[in-house]
Design a protein around this motif. Structure first.
Motif, mmCIF file in Angstrom:
data_model
loop_
_atom_site.group_PDB
_atom_site.id
_atom_site.type_symbol
_atom_site.label_atom_id
_atom_site.label_comp_id
_atom_site.label_asym_id
_atom_site.label_seq_id
_atom_site.Cartn_x
_atom_site.Cartn_y
_atom_site.Cartn_z
ATOM 1 N N VAL A 89 0.880 -2.790 9.804
ATOM 2 C CA VAL A 89 0.499 -3.864 8.882
ATOM 3 C C VAL A 89 -0.010 -3.272 7.565
ATOM 4 N N GLY A 90 -0.854 -2.253 7.642
ATOM 5 C CA GLY A 90 -1.345 -1.606 6.425
ATOM 6 C C GLY A 90 -0.232 -0.943 5.633
ATOM 7 N N GLY A 91 0.712 -0.330 6.340
ATOM 8 C CA GLY A 91 1.846 0.292 5.664
ATOM 9 C C GLY A 91 2.734 -0.722 4.982
ATOM 10 N N LEU A 92 2.924 -1.866 5.620
ATOM 11 C CA LEU A 92 3.721 -2.926 4.992
ATOM 12 C C LEU A 92 3.031 -3.453 3.737
ATOM 13 N N LEU A 93 1.713 -3.559 3.795
ATOM 14 C CA LEU A 93 0.981 -3.998 2.606
ATOM 15 C C LEU A 93 1.083 -2.969 1.489
ATOM 16 N N ALA A 94 1.053 -1.690 1.857
ATOM 17 C CA ALA A 94 1.156 -0.641 0.839
ATOM 18 C C ALA A 94 2.572 -0.555 0.279
ATOM 19 N N ALA A 95 3.565 -0.811 1.118
ATOM 20 C CA ALA A 95 4.955 -0.705 0.682
ATOM 21 C C ALA A 95 5.440 -1.980 0.006
ATOM 22 N N GLY A 96 4.609 -3.000 -0.036
ATOM 23 C CA GLY A 96 5.027 -4.297 -0.540
ATOM 24 C C GLY A 96 5.224 -4.437 -2.038
ATOM 25 N N PRO A 97 4.453 -3.761 -2.895
ATOM 26 C CA PRO A 97 4.613 -3.985 -4.335
ATOM 27 C C PRO A 97 6.021 -3.661 -4.818
ATOM 28 N N ALA A 98 6.425 -4.316 -5.893
ATOM 29 C CA ALA A 98 7.794 -4.186 -6.394
ATOM 30 C C ALA A 98 8.036 -2.845 -7.077
ATOM 31 N N ASP A 99 7.019 -2.270 -7.701
ATOM 32 C CA ASP A 99 7.234 -1.010 -8.406
ATOM 33 C C ASP A 99 7.292 0.158 -7.422
#
Length: 136
Positions: A89-99
């Motif tokens: 879940v934390g990794g998905l949040l970190a990988a989520g931004p568009a840039d």
């Protein structure tokens, strides 16, 4: 009901909706300010402090895992799988931004490694539980 009654009620509902929108905007602004203040406190820690916490957590984890009796290894694997799901879940949040930046790459690596850990943990747990089944 006549048309004027419906119109009056619709007007009251629209006024209430506008008030709710204003309150929601105020709440969103306050939440943003709170998050900014909390992020500023974490950003104040230097690399050495964060690295020290990481090393201490590694030692504590090592001694906790190695002091577990063999009878508790299956529950330990289950807890490890649960922790890995939180990492995903934390990794998905970190990988989520568009840039595309370092956080996105590290988030992708965290998701990949935690996925391997989860599936490997399920396989190991399944094999361990199969040892306790009665053979036909």
């Amino acid at each position: 009901m006549d048309a004027t009654t419906v119109q009056d009620q619709a007007s009251k509902v629209a006024t209430s909706a506008a008030k709710l929108l204003e309150e929601a905007e105020k709440l969103a602004n306050q939440t943003t300010q709170l998050v900014d203040a909390a992020g500023g406190a974490a950003a104040g820690m230097d690399f050495l402090s964060l690295f020290t916490i990481f090393v201490m957590a590694c030692f504590v984890g090592f001694y906790v895992v190695w002091s577990v009796t063999p009878a508790l290894h299956s529950p330990l694997m289950a807890v490890t799988n649960a922790i890995s799901s939180v990492i995903i879940v934390g990794g998905l949040l970190a990988a989520g931004p568009a840039d595309m930046d370092f956080a996105k790459v590290m988030g992708f690596c965290a998701v990949t490694l935690a996925s391997v850990n989860i599936f490997g943990g399920f396989i190991v747990t399944q094999r361990m539980l199969a040892m306790f089944k009665k053979k036909k």
